[in-house]
Design a protein around this motif. Structure first.
Motif, PDB file in Angstrom:
ATOM      1  N   ILE A 156       0.772  -0.955   0.065  1.00 20.51           N
ATOM      2  CA  ILE A 156      -0.049  -0.015  -0.146  1.00 20.51           C
ATOM      3  C   ILE A 156       0.820   1.272   0.088  1.00 20.51           C
ATOM      4  O   ILE A 156       0.527   2.158  -0.754  1.00 20.51           O
ATOM      5  N   LYS A 157       1.938   1.392   0.947  1.00 19.56           N
ATOM      6  CA  LYS A 157       2.726   2.461   0.852  1.00 19.56           C
ATOM      7  C   LYS A 157       3.374   2.671  -0.555  1.00 19.56           C
ATOM      8  O   LYS A 157       3.407   3.681  -1.008  1.00 19.56           O
ATOM      9  N   ALA A 158       3.875   1.686  -1.046  1.00 19.10           N
ATOM     10  CA  ALA A 158       4.470   1.785  -2.569  1.00 19.10           C
ATOM     11  C   ALA A 158       3.565   2.307  -3.420  1.00 19.10           C
ATOM     12  O   ALA A 158       3.671   3.138  -4.239  1.00 19.10           O
ATOM     13  N   LEU A 159       2.273   1.757  -3.373  1.00 19.27           N
ATOM     14  CA  LEU A 159       1.356   2.243  -4.322  1.00 19.27           C
ATOM     15  C   LEU A 159       0.848   3.542  -4.103  1.00 19.27           C
ATOM     16  O   LEU A 159       0.779   4.559  -4.972  1.00 19.27           O
ATOM     17  N   LEU A 160       0.836   3.973  -2.875  1.00 21.42           N
ATOM     18  CA  LEU A 160       0.479   5.360  -2.591  1.00 21.42           C
ATOM     19  C   LEU A 160       1.542   6.625  -2.999  1.00 21.42           C
ATOM     20  O   LEU A 160       1.173   7.801  -3.042  1.00 21.42           O
ATOM     21  N   HIS A 161       2.821   6.028  -3.220  1.00 20.40           N
ATOM     22  CA  HIS A 161       3.774   6.707  -3.796  1.00 20.40           C
ATOM     23  C   HIS A 161       3.598   7.368  -5.153  1.00 20.40           C
ATOM     24  O   HIS A 161       4.124   8.306  -5.603  1.00 20.40           O
ATOM     25  N   ASP A 162       2.889   6.538  -5.783  1.00 19.36           N
ATOM     26  CA  ASP A 162       2.488   6.739  -7.214  1.00 19.36           C
ATOM     27  C   ASP A 162       1.452   7.771  -7.371  1.00 19.36           C
ATOM     28  O   ASP A 162       0.344   7.703  -6.808  1.00 19.36           O
ATOM     29  N   PRO A 163       1.826   8.897  -7.949  1.00 18.49           N
ATOM     30  CA  PRO A 163       0.719  10.046  -8.006  1.00 18.49           C
ATOM     31  C   PRO A 163      -0.388   9.697  -8.850  1.00 18.49           C
ATOM     32  O   PRO A 163      -1.347  10.414  -8.893  1.00 18.49           O
ATOM     33  N   ASP A 164      -0.283   8.718  -9.823  1.00 21.21           N
ATOM     34  CA  ASP A 164      -1.499   8.262 -10.508  1.00 21.21           C
ATOM     35  C   ASP A 164      -2.268   7.722  -9.761  1.00 21.21           C
ATOM     36  O   ASP A 164      -3.457   7.290 -10.449  1.00 21.21           O
ATOM     37  N   ILE A 165      -2.062   7.044  -8.680  1.00 24.59           N
ATOM     38  CA  ILE A 165      -3.186   6.098  -7.925  1.00 24.59           C
ATOM     39  C   ILE A 165      -3.768   6.821  -6.855  1.00 24.59           C
ATOM     40  O   ILE A 165      -3.285   7.530  -6.053  1.00 24.59           O
ATOM     41  N   GLN A 166      -5.130   6.709  -6.772  1.00 23.10           N
ATOM     42  CA  GLN A 166      -5.891   7.327  -5.788  1.00 23.10           C
ATOM     43  C   GLN A 166      -6.133   6.490  -4.498  1.00 23.10           C
ATOM     44  O   GLN A 166      -6.048   5.235  -4.552  1.00 23.10           O
ATOM     45  N   VAL A 167      -6.002   6.999  -3.352  1.00 18.01           N
ATOM     46  CA  VAL A 167      -6.224   6.453  -2.207  1.00 18.01           C
ATOM     47  C   VAL A 167      -7.380   5.582  -2.132  1.00 18.01           C
ATOM     48  O   VAL A 167      -7.581   4.394  -1.716  1.00 18.01           O
ATOM     49  N   SER A 168      -8.529   6.214  -2.671  1.00 16.41           N
ATOM     50  CA  SER A 168      -9.971   5.228  -2.597  1.00 16.41           C
ATOM     51  C   SER A 168      -9.739   4.276  -3.569  1.00 16.41           C
ATOM     52  O   SER A 168     -10.132   2.890  -3.267  1.00 16.41           O
ATOM     53  N   ASP A 169      -8.828   4.030  -4.520  1.00 19.55           N
ATOM     54  CA  ASP A 169      -8.757   2.961  -5.512  1.00 19.55           C
ATOM     55  C   ASP A 169      -7.854   1.857  -4.588  1.00 19.55           C
ATOM     56  O   ASP A 169      -8.196   0.635  -4.584  1.00 19.55           O
ATOM     57  N   VAL A 170      -7.035   2.275  -3.937  1.00 26.01           N
ATOM     58  CA  VAL A 170      -6.072   1.393  -3.099  1.00 26.01           C
ATOM     59  C   VAL A 170      -6.969   0.824  -1.989  1.00 26.01           C
ATOM     60  O   VAL A 170      -6.829  -0.471  -1.630  1.00 26.01           O
ATOM     61  N   ALA A 171      -7.878   1.621  -1.370  1.00 27.62           N
ATOM     62  CA  ALA A 171      -8.503   1.379  -0.129  1.00 27.62           C
ATOM     63  C   ALA A 171      -9.659   0.118  -0.692  1.00 27.62           C
ATOM     64  O   ALA A 171      -9.787  -0.899  -0.244  1.00 27.62           O
ATOM     65  N   ARG A 172     -10.088   0.477  -1.799  1.00 29.86           N
ATOM     66  CA  ARG A 172     -11.151  -0.551  -2.497  1.00 29.86           C
ATOM     67  C   ARG A 172     -10.478  -2.078  -3.078  1.00 29.86           C
ATOM     68  O   ARG A 172     -11.021  -3.057  -2.580  1.00 29.86           O
ATOM     69  N   ARG A 173      -9.097  -1.686  -3.436  1.00 31.00           N
ATOM     70  CA  ARG A 173      -8.491  -2.898  -3.785  1.00 31.00           C
ATOM     71  C   ARG A 173      -8.301  -3.932  -2.614  1.00 31.00           C
ATOM     72  O   ARG A 173      -8.097  -5.177  -2.941  1.00 31.00           O
ATOM     73  N   TYR A 174      -8.051  -3.132  -1.348  1.00 31.87           N
ATOM     74  CA  TYR A 174      -7.547  -4.142  -0.365  1.00 31.87           C
ATOM     75  C   TYR A 174      -8.791  -4.413   0.739  1.00 31.87           C
ATOM     76  O   TYR A 174      -8.867  -4.998   1.772  1.00 31.87           O
ATOM     77  N   GLY A 175     -10.100  -3.760   0.266  1.00 24.23           N
ATOM     78  CA  GLY A 175     -11.278  -4.341   0.904  1.00 24.23           C
ATOM     79  C   GLY A 175     -11.301  -3.455   2.438  1.00 24.23           C
ATOM     80  O   GLY A 175     -11.657  -4.065   3.121  1.00 24.23           O
ATOM     81  N   VAL A 176     -10.685  -2.256   2.326  1.00 24.15           N
ATOM     82  CA  VAL A 176     -10.796  -1.390   3.562  1.00 24.15           C
ATOM     83  C   VAL A 176     -11.194  -0.215   3.309  1.00 24.15           C
ATOM     84  O   VAL A 176     -11.205   0.250   2.070  1.00 24.15           O
ATOM     85  N   SER A 177     -11.277   0.678   4.332  1.00 18.42           N
ATOM     86  CA  SER A 177     -11.966   1.890   4.048  1.00 18.42           C
ATOM     87  C   SER A 177     -10.589   2.995   3.853  1.00 18.42           C
ATOM     88  O   SER A 177      -9.520   2.597   4.366  1.00 18.42           O
TER      89      SER A 177
END
Length: 193
Positions: free
Chosen positions: A153-174
């Motif tokens: 998640i930390k690695a994904l969030l360092h990418d400016p093209d990836i939204q926090v809400s997309d990561v949250a949805r991918r991992y099934g959390v808020s």
């Protein structure tokens, strides 16, 4: 003039109050508050009306102890409140009445047993928690995210093209859960080519 006020309760609507009503009338209760409510319910409206009607010197009469309190500690609390207000208590079936020294003694033995029961429950709870900790278990829910997932998640969030809400949805959390575990991560600036 001191009154004897009765309180009768059945747990469900299909039960009848006749037995309790007859016993309370024979015991000299001029007024009887009746209700059909589970003893588990905290809100017992007729009991509250009954308690408001009682005055110092009156006696609250019940057919049996379990008609008044949800549990022994609850019963002890109610009777203690009555006693502080100068109101006596009487249970017909158990032949307990708090307007005599012997009746008070019996009731205080009940109170001591209730306190003993609470202490035992507390001790068992603490012993169970200590035993679980000794086996390496801690209380509470298991974390929703493991260490490997948090690194991803930390690695994904360092990418400016990836939204926090997309990561949250991918991992099934808020989003809140993500922020709680990884904090706010500022995306790395894109390198010009």
């Amino acid at each position: 003039m001191n009154q004897r006020i009765g309180y009768a309760r059945v747990s469900t609507d299909d039960q009848h109050l006749d037995l309790q009503r007859d016993a309370l009338q024979q015991a000299g209760c001029g007024v009887i508050y009746e209700e059909a409510a589970s003893g588990k319910n905290v809100a017992r409206l007729e009991l509250e009306h009954c308690r408001k009607a009682l005055r110092s010197g009156d006696t609250l009469v019940v057919w049996r102890l379990d008609r008044l309190g949800r549990s022994l500690p609850d019963l002890v609390q109610i009777v203690a409140d009555l006693e502080r207000s100068g109101i006596s208590f009487e249970s017909l079936t158990e032949k307990i009445e708090t307007n005599s020294a012997a009746g008070k003694l019996v009731f205080h033995v009940f109170a001591a047993l209730a306190e003993f029961e609470r202490s035992l429950i507390r001790e068992r709870t603490y012993a169970g928690l200590a035993a679980a900790r000794a086996r390496g278990r801690s209380g509470g829910r298991k974390p929703k995210l493991g260490d490997k997932q948090l690194r991803e998640i930390k690695a994904l969030l360092h990418d400016p093209d990836i939204q926090v809400s997309d990561v949250a949805r991918r991992y099934g959390v808020s989003r809140t859960t993500l922020y709680k575990h990884v904090g706010v991560i500022k995306p790395k600036k894109k390198q010009p080519y």
